[in-house]
Design a protein around this motif. Structure first.
Motif, PDB file in Angstrom:
ATOM      1  N   TYR A 150       5.828   2.880   1.162  1.00  0.00           N
ATOM      2  CA  TYR A 150       4.851   1.804   1.033  1.00  0.00           C
ATOM      3  C   TYR A 150       4.811   0.995   2.322  1.00  0.00           C
ATOM      4  O   TYR A 150       5.833   0.796   2.970  1.00  0.00           O
ATOM      5  CB  TYR A 150       5.224   0.860  -0.118  1.00  0.00           C
TER       6      TYR A 150
ATOM      7  N   TYR B 190       0.843  -1.192   0.000  1.00  0.00           N
ATOM      8  CA  TYR B 190       0.000   0.000   0.000  1.00  0.00           C
ATOM      9  C   TYR B 190       0.880   1.243   0.000  1.00  0.00           C
ATOM     10  O   TYR B 190       1.764   1.371   0.839  1.00  0.00           O
ATOM     11  CB  TYR B 190      -0.878   0.043   1.262  1.00  0.00           C
ATOM     12  N   LYS B 191       0.630   2.155  -0.928  1.00  0.00           N
ATOM     13  CA  LYS B 191       1.351   3.426  -0.926  1.00  0.00           C
ATOM     14  C   LYS B 191       0.719   4.288   0.164  1.00  0.00           C
ATOM     15  O   LYS B 191      -0.491   4.467   0.194  1.00  0.00           O
ATOM     16  CB  LYS B 191       1.250   4.117  -2.280  1.00  0.00           C
ATOM     17  N   ILE B 192       1.564   4.787   1.068  1.00  0.00           N
ATOM     18  CA  ILE B 192       1.049   5.562   2.193  1.00  0.00           C
ATOM     19  C   ILE B 192       1.787   6.893   2.310  1.00  0.00           C
ATOM     20  O   ILE B 192       2.833   7.093   1.695  1.00  0.00           O
ATOM     21  CB  ILE B 192       1.149   4.792   3.527  1.00  0.00           C
TER      22      ILE B 192
ATOM     23  N   CYS C 270      -3.375   5.801   3.255  1.00  0.00           N
ATOM     24  CA  CYS C 270      -3.186   5.346   1.878  1.00  0.00           C
ATOM     25  C   CYS C 270      -3.475   6.481   0.895  1.00  0.00           C
ATOM     26  O   CYS C 270      -4.396   7.266   1.083  1.00  0.00           O
ATOM     27  CB  CYS C 270      -4.093   4.164   1.569  1.00  0.00           C
TER      28      CYS C 270
ATOM     29  N   GLU D 241      -6.277   2.797   6.015  1.00  0.00           N
ATOM     30  CA  GLU D 241      -6.780   3.509   4.855  1.00  0.00           C
ATOM     31  C   GLU D 241      -6.623   5.022   4.911  1.00  0.00           C
ATOM     32  O   GLU D 241      -6.449   5.673   3.891  1.00  0.00           O
ATOM     33  CB  GLU D 241      -8.247   3.144   4.566  1.00  0.00           C
TER      34      GLU D 241
ATOM     35  N   TYR E 165      -5.839  -2.937   4.746  1.00  0.00           N
ATOM     36  CA  TYR E 165      -6.289  -1.663   4.186  1.00  0.00           C
ATOM     37  C   TYR E 165      -7.272  -0.954   5.100  1.00  0.00           C
ATOM     38  O   TYR E 165      -7.165   0.251   5.321  1.00  0.00           O
ATOM     39  CB  TYR E 165      -6.909  -1.857   2.795  1.00  0.00           C
TER      40      TYR E 165
END
Length: 72
Positions: free
Chosen positions: A56, A4-6, A71, A68, A64
């Protein structure tokens, strides 16, 4: 593996993310675009990772719903 790109902007974001990561039973890694990684459950590691150009979150599980808000 889930990736996940955060984005972690504030110190409060970092502390909250680490607290969430600590609640996840498996490994949580923070990884940059060159696959350099630190432990996502480490406050010091997360603080260092926010300086990377891309960040990430990598885990074995679908987290997620837990992360979230970070993200992008």
């Amino acid at each position: 593996m889930r990736k996940y790109k955060i984005e972690l902007v504030t110190t409060a974001d970092i502390r909250d993310f680490v607290k969430i990561a600590e609640s996840i039973p498996g490994d949580v890694k923070l990884v940059d675009g060159n696959d350099f990684c630190v432990n996502g459950k480490s406050l010091l590691g997360a603080m260092a990772a926010v300086e990377w150009n891309s960040l990430y979150c990598v885990t074995e599980d679908d987290v997620y719903s837990l992360i979230e808000k970070y993200c992008i």
